[in-house]
Structure formats: C-alpha cells, structure tokens
Scaffold this motif. Structure first.
Motif, PDB file in Angstrom:
ATOM      1  N   ASN A 238      12.301  19.526  40.188  1.00 53.08           N
ATOM      2  CA  ASN A 238      13.241  18.243  39.602  1.00 53.08           C
ATOM      3  C   ASN A 238      14.130  18.367  38.569  1.00 53.08           C
ATOM      4  O   ASN A 238      14.406  17.569  37.612  1.00 53.08           O
ATOM      5  CB  ASN A 238      11.804  17.376  38.151  1.00 53.08           C
ATOM      6  N   TYR A 239      15.094  19.061  39.122  1.00 53.10           N
ATOM      7  CA  TYR A 239      16.490  19.334  38.783  1.00 53.10           C
ATOM      8  C   TYR A 239      17.316  18.507  39.771  1.00 53.10           C
ATOM      9  O   TYR A 239      17.280  18.303  40.698  1.00 53.10           O
ATOM     10  CB  TYR A 239      16.761  21.020  39.340  1.00 53.10           C
TER      11      TYR A 239
ATOM     12  N   PHE B 193      18.575  15.524  30.401  1.00 50.69           N
ATOM     13  CA  PHE B 193      17.348  14.424  31.464  1.00 50.69           C
ATOM     14  C   PHE B 193      17.712  13.235  31.685  1.00 50.69           C
ATOM     15  O   PHE B 193      18.149  12.513  30.815  1.00 50.69           O
ATOM     16  CB  PHE B 193      16.263  14.535  30.130  1.00 50.69           C
ATOM     17  N   GLU B 194      17.566  12.533  32.298  1.00 52.02           N
ATOM     18  CA  GLU B 194      17.008  11.472  33.409  1.00 52.02           C
ATOM     19  C   GLU B 194      16.539  10.903  33.362  1.00 52.02           C
ATOM     20  O   GLU B 194      14.947  11.445  34.531  1.00 52.02           O
ATOM     21  CB  GLU B 194      18.340  11.090  34.241  1.00 52.02           C
TER      22      GLU B 194
ATOM     23  N   VAL C 234      11.586  11.893  36.115  1.00 48.32           N
ATOM     24  CA  VAL C 234      12.178  12.737  35.571  1.00 48.32           C
ATOM     25  C   VAL C 234      13.062  13.651  35.997  1.00 48.32           C
ATOM     26  O   VAL C 234      12.595  14.297  36.905  1.00 48.32           O
ATOM     27  CB  VAL C 234      11.553  13.019  34.004  1.00 48.32           C
ATOM     28  N   ARG C 235      14.386  13.595  35.652  1.00 48.88           N
ATOM     29  CA  ARG C 235      15.138  15.445  35.615  1.00 48.88           C
ATOM     30  C   ARG C 235      15.533  15.393  35.130  1.00 48.88           C
ATOM     31  O   ARG C 235      16.497  14.493  33.786  1.00 48.88           O
ATOM     32  CB  ARG C 235      15.706  14.547  37.314  1.00 48.88           C
TER      33      ARG C 235
ATOM     34  N   LYS D  49       5.553  13.546  33.288  1.00 45.45           N
ATOM     35  CA  LYS D  49       5.796  12.398  35.015  1.00 45.45           C
ATOM     36  C   LYS D  49       4.414  11.530  34.675  1.00 45.45           C
ATOM     37  O   LYS D  49       3.607  12.379  35.108  1.00 45.45           O
ATOM     38  CB  LYS D  49       6.873  13.327  36.303  1.00 45.45           C
ATOM     39  N   GLY D  50       4.774  10.651  34.589  1.00 48.07           N
ATOM     40  CA  GLY D  50       3.058   9.728  34.584  1.00 48.07           C
ATOM     41  C   GLY D  50       2.473   9.730  34.024  1.00 48.07           C
ATOM     42  O   GLY D  50       1.949   9.159  33.217  1.00 48.07           O
ATOM     43  N   LYS D  51       3.095  10.327  32.238  1.00 48.06           N
ATOM     44  CA  LYS D  51       2.517  10.049  31.263  1.00 48.06           C
ATOM     45  C   LYS D  51       3.769   8.865  30.624  1.00 48.06           C
ATOM     46  O   LYS D  51       4.388   8.716  31.149  1.00 48.06           O
ATOM     47  CB  LYS D  51       2.364  11.278  30.360  1.00 48.06           C
TER      48      LYS D  51
END
Ligand code: FES
Length: 136
Positions: free
Chosen positions: A19-20, A43-44, A55-56, A77-79
């Motif tokens: 996720n970079y 973070f975005e 999120v990345r 992610k997904g939370k």
C-alpha cells in the motif's frame, strides 16, 4: 516466533511496503512526523459509508516507522472508522513483535498520525479532510 523472525518481517515491510504511494480520489489525508528525528508519514484514505475502503501511505523514516505504517494500512483496510479508532499500540505490537518495544515512538508514528486524521474526519462530519503537521 523468535526476535530474528520479527526483525525479518520488519525489514521486509520496509523494503517492500504494501500500500505504498498516493491514492487518487481519497477523502482523508493525514500527514505528520516525529520532530525529534524529522521522520514523516502521510496517509491517503478513501472512506465510504463509515468504512475505510482503501488506504495508502508514503514515508520518509526509519525502518520501524515505515514498517509500522505499512502494517497499519493492512490492518485498517476494510475496517469501520469506529473500529480503526479503537486500535492501540498493542494491536500493532502483536503483529510485529517485541522487537519494536524498544523503539515505541517509531513504531507508533503511523498509528498516531492516522488516528488523528480519522478523528478530524469525524469532526468534519466525514467531509473531505486534510490534516497536516501532526506531531508525536
Ligand atoms: Fe524517527 Fe524512528 S527514528 S521515527
């Protein structure tokens, strides 16, 4: 798992972080750092209906702060925003082990910055939010 296995996990996350990079269409951006060393993380995230759909992150920092941030993106992610806000340092430590207990501030950089961003996002009634200059 012994500490050398954890060290290997951290080095792998540092060298090949998941996720970079940037995230087009994000509605949350949170940037901050550790003033004592100058390390930074940003973070975005795309949050839809209260859920973190993607999120990345980007980072300039030590191996542990970068690895901790990479691991955090996988964890959130997904939370829902609500569940992500409940995450604590110990949740991160469970995944990367005792090795980072000696470098707690490094390990928690990403968690602190991302959660501060989520709090602002909530304060803004989930409207697009950009938070910069977060310090740990
Ligand atoms: Fe700066 Fe680790 S040395 S966050």
């Amino acid at each position: 798992m012994d500490s050398s296995a954890y060290t290997e996990i951290i080095l792998e996350l540092y060298r090949n972080p998941p996720n970079y990079g940037g995230l087009a269409g994000h509605n949350l951006k949170a940037t901050g750092g550790n003033p004592s060393c100058g390390d930074m993380v940003s973070f975005e995230a795309k949050i839809e209906d209260g859920k973190i759909s993607d999120v990345r992150f980007t980072a300039t920092g030590c191996a542990i702060s970068k690895a901790g941030s990479a691991m955090l993106t996988e964890m959130v992610k997904g939370k829902t925003v609500e569940d992500a806000l409940k995450l604590e340092g110990k949740d991160l430590f469970e995944n990367v082990g005792q090795v980072i207990h000696t470098r707690t501030k490094c390990a928690l950089l990403g968690l602190v910055v991302f959660k501060r961003g989520l709090e602002k996002f909530e304060e803004n009634d989930q409207e697009k939010t950009i938070v910069e200059g977060i310090k740990i």
